[in-house]
Scaffold this motif. Structure first.
Motif, PDB file in Angstrom:
ATOM      1  N   ILE A 168      34.108  97.444  19.576  1.00 29.35           N
ATOM      2  CA  ILE A 168      33.907  96.628  18.378  1.00 29.35           C
ATOM      3  C   ILE A 168      35.291  96.169  17.936  1.00 29.35           C
ATOM      4  O   ILE A 168      36.148  96.989  17.606  1.00 29.35           O
ATOM      5  CB  ILE A 168      33.190  97.437  17.281  1.00 29.35           C
ATOM      6  N   VAL A 169      35.497  94.838  17.992  1.00 28.36           N
ATOM      7  CA  VAL A 169      36.844  94.293  17.848  1.00 28.36           C
ATOM      8  C   VAL A 169      36.953  93.501  16.558  1.00 28.36           C
ATOM      9  O   VAL A 169      36.154  92.587  16.330  1.00 28.36           O
ATOM     10  CB  VAL A 169      37.180  93.366  19.040  1.00 28.36           C
ATOM     11  N   GLY A 170      37.930  93.828  15.725  1.00 26.24           N
ATOM     12  CA  GLY A 170      38.195  92.997  14.552  1.00 26.24           C
ATOM     13  C   GLY A 170      38.271  93.772  13.257  1.00 26.24           C
ATOM     14  O   GLY A 170      38.730  94.911  13.237  1.00 26.24           O
ATOM     15  N   ASP A 171      37.765  93.136  12.207  1.00 27.10           N
ATOM     16  CA  ASP A 171      37.939  93.655  10.862  1.00 27.10           C
ATOM     17  C   ASP A 171      36.948  94.793  10.559  1.00 27.10           C
ATOM     18  O   ASP A 171      36.002  94.624   9.796  1.00 27.10           O
ATOM     19  CB  ASP A 171      37.748  92.492   9.873  1.00 27.10           C
ATOM     20  N   ILE A 172      37.186  95.939  11.187  1.00 24.12           N
ATOM     21  CA  ILE A 172      36.277  97.076  11.039  1.00 24.12           C
ATOM     22  C   ILE A 172      36.185  97.512   9.572  1.00 24.12           C
ATOM     23  O   ILE A 172      35.112  97.820   9.064  1.00 24.12           O
ATOM     24  CB  ILE A 172      36.777  98.291  11.872  1.00 24.12           C
ATOM     25  N   ALA A 173      37.327  97.509   8.909  1.00 25.05           N
ATOM     26  CA  ALA A 173      37.386  98.059   7.555  1.00 25.05           C
ATOM     27  C   ALA A 173      36.470  97.317   6.589  1.00 25.05           C
ATOM     28  O   ALA A 173      35.919  97.908   5.660  1.00 25.05           O
ATOM     29  CB  ALA A 173      38.823  98.018   7.040  1.00 25.05           C
ATOM     30  N   HIS A 174      36.300  96.021   6.771  1.00 24.14           N
ATOM     31  CA  HIS A 174      35.512  95.251   5.817  1.00 24.14           C
ATOM     32  C   HIS A 174      34.207  94.755   6.424  1.00 24.14           C
ATOM     33  O   HIS A 174      33.617  93.799   5.929  1.00 24.14           O
ATOM     34  CB  HIS A 174      36.317  94.049   5.318  1.00 24.14           C
ATOM     35  N   SER A 175      33.752  95.365   7.509  1.00 25.53           N
ATOM     36  CA  SER A 175      32.576  94.833   8.188  1.00 25.53           C
ATOM     37  C   SER A 175      31.355  95.715   7.989  1.00 25.53           C
ATOM     38  O   SER A 175      31.319  96.862   8.418  1.00 25.53           O
ATOM     39  CB  SER A 175      32.859  94.699   9.688  1.00 25.53           C
ATOM     40  N   ARG A 176      30.333  95.167   7.349  1.00 22.24           N
ATOM     41  CA  ARG A 176      29.080  95.926   7.220  1.00 22.24           C
ATOM     42  C   ARG A 176      28.338  95.957   8.552  1.00 22.24           C
ATOM     43  O   ARG A 176      27.534  96.846   8.795  1.00 22.24           O
ATOM     44  CB  ARG A 176      28.209  95.328   6.129  1.00 22.24           C
ATOM     45  N   VAL A 177      28.639  94.964   9.398  1.00 25.62           N
ATOM     46  CA  VAL A 177      28.028  94.974  10.732  1.00 25.62           C
ATOM     47  C   VAL A 177      28.499  96.211  11.494  1.00 25.62           C
ATOM     48  O   VAL A 177      27.697  96.974  12.044  1.00 25.62           O
ATOM     49  CB  VAL A 177      28.374  93.674  11.495  1.00 25.62           C
ATOM     50  N   ALA A 178      29.825  96.441  11.470  1.00 26.21           N
ATOM     51  CA  ALA A 178      30.356  97.642  12.118  1.00 26.21           C
ATOM     52  C   ALA A 178      29.860  98.898  11.401  1.00 26.21           C
ATOM     53  O   ALA A 178      29.582  99.913  12.034  1.00 26.21           O
ATOM     54  CB  ALA A 178      31.884  97.596  12.120  1.00 26.21           C
ATOM     55  N   GLY A 179      29.715  98.809  10.086  1.00 30.28           N
ATOM     56  CA  GLY A 179      29.233  99.949   9.298  1.00 30.28           C
ATOM     57  C   GLY A 179      27.888 100.451   9.772  1.00 30.28           C
ATOM     58  O   GLY A 179      27.592 101.646   9.684  1.00 30.28           O
ATOM     59  N   SER A 180      27.040  99.565  10.257  1.00 32.36           N
ATOM     60  CA  SER A 180      25.744  99.986  10.794  1.00 32.36           C
ATOM     61  C   SER A 180      25.788 100.190  12.307  1.00 32.36           C
ATOM     62  O   SER A 180      25.105 101.061  12.838  1.00 32.36           O
ATOM     63  CB  SER A 180      24.666  98.931  10.482  1.00 32.36           C
ATOM     64  N   LEU A 181      26.581  99.360  12.986  1.00 32.29           N
ATOM     65  CA  LEU A 181      26.563  99.410  14.450  1.00 32.29           C
ATOM     66  C   LEU A 181      27.144 100.727  14.983  1.00 32.29           C
ATOM     67  O   LEU A 181      26.615 101.286  15.946  1.00 32.29           O
ATOM     68  CB  LEU A 181      27.323  98.201  15.024  1.00 32.29           C
ATOM     69  N   VAL A 182      28.200 101.228  14.351  1.00 35.11           N
ATOM     70  CA  VAL A 182      28.811 102.471  14.840  1.00 35.11           C
ATOM     71  C   VAL A 182      27.810 103.639  14.788  1.00 35.11           C
ATOM     72  O   VAL A 182      27.545 104.264  15.823  1.00 35.11           O
ATOM     73  CB  VAL A 182      30.125 102.782  14.088  1.00 35.11           C
ATOM     74  N   PRO A 183      27.191 103.923  13.626  1.00 33.66           N
ATOM     75  CA  PRO A 183      26.205 105.017  13.640  1.00 33.66           C
ATOM     76  C   PRO A 183      25.001 104.732  14.533  1.00 33.66           C
ATOM     77  O   PRO A 183      24.434 105.647  15.142  1.00 33.66           O
ATOM     78  CB  PRO A 183      25.794 105.164  12.169  1.00 33.66           C
ATOM     79  N   ALA A 184      24.601 103.448  14.639  1.00 35.74           N
ATOM     80  CA  ALA A 184      23.453 103.104  15.488  1.00 35.74           C
ATOM     81  C   ALA A 184      23.754 103.437  16.946  1.00 35.74           C
ATOM     82  O   ALA A 184      22.933 104.029  17.652  1.00 35.74           O
ATOM     83  CB  ALA A 184      23.116 101.621  15.336  1.00 35.74           C
ATOM     84  N   LEU A 185      24.952 103.080  17.404  1.00 34.69           N
ATOM     85  CA  LEU A 185      25.330 103.354  18.793  1.00 34.69           C
ATOM     86  C   LEU A 185      25.377 104.859  19.037  1.00 34.69           C
ATOM     87  O   LEU A 185      24.919 105.346  20.076  1.00 34.69           O
ATOM     88  CB  LEU A 185      26.691 102.721  19.106  1.00 34.69           C
ATOM     89  N   LEU A 186      25.918 105.602  18.078  1.00 29.29           N
ATOM     90  CA  LEU A 186      25.996 107.053  18.246  1.00 29.29           C
ATOM     91  C   LEU A 186      24.601 107.661  18.353  1.00 29.29           C
ATOM     92  O   LEU A 186      24.359 108.576  19.131  1.00 29.29           O
ATOM     93  CB  LEU A 186      26.768 107.682  17.079  1.00 29.29           C
ATOM     94  N   LYS A 187      23.639 107.111  17.565  1.00 26.27           N
ATOM     95  CA  LYS A 187      22.284 107.667  17.588  1.00 26.27           C
ATOM     96  C   LYS A 187      21.571 107.445  18.913  1.00 26.27           C
ATOM     97  O   LYS A 187      20.708 108.224  19.286  1.00 26.27           O
ATOM     98  CB  LYS A 187      21.442 107.055  16.462  1.00 26.27           C
TER      99      LYS A 187
END
Lengths: 185, 311
Positions: free
Chosen positions: B160-179
């Protein structure tokens, strides 16, 4: 499920004979296999549909297209049911101007068949839809009747009709058990 | 049905729930290829799209999903609602509750707004993006898209490349991938990473070129040009040079690897035009999946016996 078996109403031979007879009846009414398609309602109706097509081929030598239909999205009780598990609909042919033989295991309230007919209409405009069921147990809630019936089994509403097929359950048998009031299925 | 009657974030979903949503979405995707795409499933139910922050694709996707299921879809947007007249979210929620809807999809600039709605309304709530917190249906459609293309999710390495700190997309995608057993890899300059990336459970790298050959998916986040406090890197050109996807970087990836982007794209910044339009880019597949996945979410939320809709 807390229920006990009361009576076996069809054994493997009876199931097989019923399918053979229905295959003959379908071919007789349709005057051959021309324009015929067989569509089974998942999951047991789909297995019966494949067997029926197999039998039609043995008798008539003609390959009849077989499809499977999942009616989950067409049910009238979506918001009150617990388990909306969804299977795949697979109708790899055009339904328009065909004669569809809709196949299900048990005909009960008629609601499943109503849903199945609505679903079929969204896939095309068949010239006719006929209904074939292995067991008709009565207690209709809608004006639906089957054109081809394996066996009529009079039941009380407290009884449950179980259809087991080799494809899913390892054996062909139809039996009745006594249980709590059955919900429409 | 699902284990929760709301979807506010990925925490509400178990891995079984996710598997069920993705399986159900496959059936809806097949419906979306029919000539008659409408199903009678959610007839008589009302779905409100409460979008208090600008959005076209997410709102349209939810609206199409609701309409394909025969639900009545009502759109409340910030500019056309009483919000511009100063109405508070609390009052807007009370107004909607009084009109008895069955499902509310909310997008709001503040994290936690969807949770606040659950306390004020009886119906199911789906988070359509809240501030920099989460955007769960985006993560679900991303999983669906990856699974369709690559066949499985378990073990995939997703950068996941880019503005992780301000991204709600990353906010959901990271836990989703882990699950689902995939491996998220966060790739960004330190100024775009959250203060404690280690607590997310993802690998972290500052060097895109170093990790690129190990990835199955490169998920490019949008650089949010509209951010008021300015960009936390020297220039867009420098960002594109170090963190932008281009044909040279694509060539360095595995032959089967794919590029994704939640849209809308800044061509030439986080992704070059030729990559965006190549067959390795799944941007349009993501949009297409969005409708089927949102249909599945609505069906599973409103199809349960103890949902508000059944009462």
């Amino acid at each position: 499920m807390t229920s006990r078996t009361k009576a076996v109403v069809m054994d493997a031979t009876a199931v097989d004979r019923a399918i053979t007879r229905i295959a003959h009846e379908v071919l007789e009414a349709n005057k051959g296999a021309e324009g015929l398609v067989i569509v089974g309602i998942v999951t047991r109706g789909a297995h019966l549909a494949h067997r029926l097509a197999e039998r039609v081929k043995e008798i008539e030598g003609a390959e009849v297209p077989v499809g499977t239909l999942d009616i989950s999205f067409y049910r009238d009780d979506v918001s009150t049911r617990n388990n909306p598990e969804v299977h795949r609909t697979d109708l790899p042919f055009d339904l328009t101007d065909t004669c569809v033989v809709l196949v299900d295991d048990v005909l009960f309230t008629g609601r499943t068949i109503r849903a199945a007919m609505d679903a079929l209409m969204d896939y095309g405009r068949p010239s006719c839809i006929r209904l074939a069921v292995l067991v008709d147990r009565g207690h209709r809630e809608l004006p639906v009747r089957a054109d081809y019936v394996g066996k009529n089994v009079p039941t009380s509403s407290r009884e449950r009709v179980h259809v087991r097929l080799a494809e899913t359950d390892g054996e062909d048998v139809v039996f009745i058990s006594e249980g709590e009031e059955e919900k429409a299925c | 049905m699902l284990s929760s009657r709301h979807i506010l974030g990925m925490d509400d979903l178990t891995s079984e729930d996710i598997a069920r949503i993705l399986d159900t979405a496959e059936s809806f995707a097949a419906v979306n290829e029919r000539r008659i795409k409408k199903l009678p499933t959610l007839r008589g139910l009302t779905v409100v799209n409460l979008f208090l922050e600008p959005s076209t694709r997410t709102r349209t996707s939810f609206e199409i999903a609701a309409k394909r299921l025969s639900a009545d879809a009502i759109n409340f947007t910030a500019s056309a609602s009483a919000t511009v007249k100063g109405e508070s979210l609390r009052d807007t929620a009370a107004t909607l509750a009084a009109m008895s809807c069955d499902l509310v999809i909310i997008r709001h600039k503040y994290a936690g707004a969807p949770r606040m709605l659950t306390e004020m309304m009886d119906c199911s709530i789906v988070n359509g993006g809240d501030g920099i917190h989460q955007h769960p249906t985006q993560a679900l459609l991303d999983l669906y898209t990856m699974k369709q293309r690559l066949g499985h999710l378990e073990g995939l390495r997703v950068g996941i490349v880019g503005d992780i700190a301000h991204s709600r997309v990353a906010g959901s995608l990271v836990p989703a991938l882990l699950k689902v057993g995939a491996i998220p890899v966060l790739i960004a300059p330190p100024t775009l990473l959250p203060a404690r990336p280690d607590v997310l459970g993802a690998e972290v790298s500052w060097d895109l070129d170093e990790v690129l050959p190990t990835l199955d998916v490169a998920y490019m986040l949008r650089i949010q040009m509209e951010r008021a406090d300015g960009m936390p890197f020297p220039s867009l050109r420098e960002y594109a040079r170090f963190y932008g996807m281009n044909s040279a970087r694509l060539a360095a990836m595995k032959p089967s690897a794919i590029v994704m982007h939640p849209g809308p794209m800044n061509r030439g910044v986080e992704i070059s035009a030729d990559v965006a339009d190549s067959d390795r880019s799944l941007v349009l597949e993501q949009v297409e999946s969005g409708v089927a996945v949102r249909m599945a979410v609505m069906y599973l939320l409103l199809g349960g016996a103890d949902s508000g809709a059944a009462a």
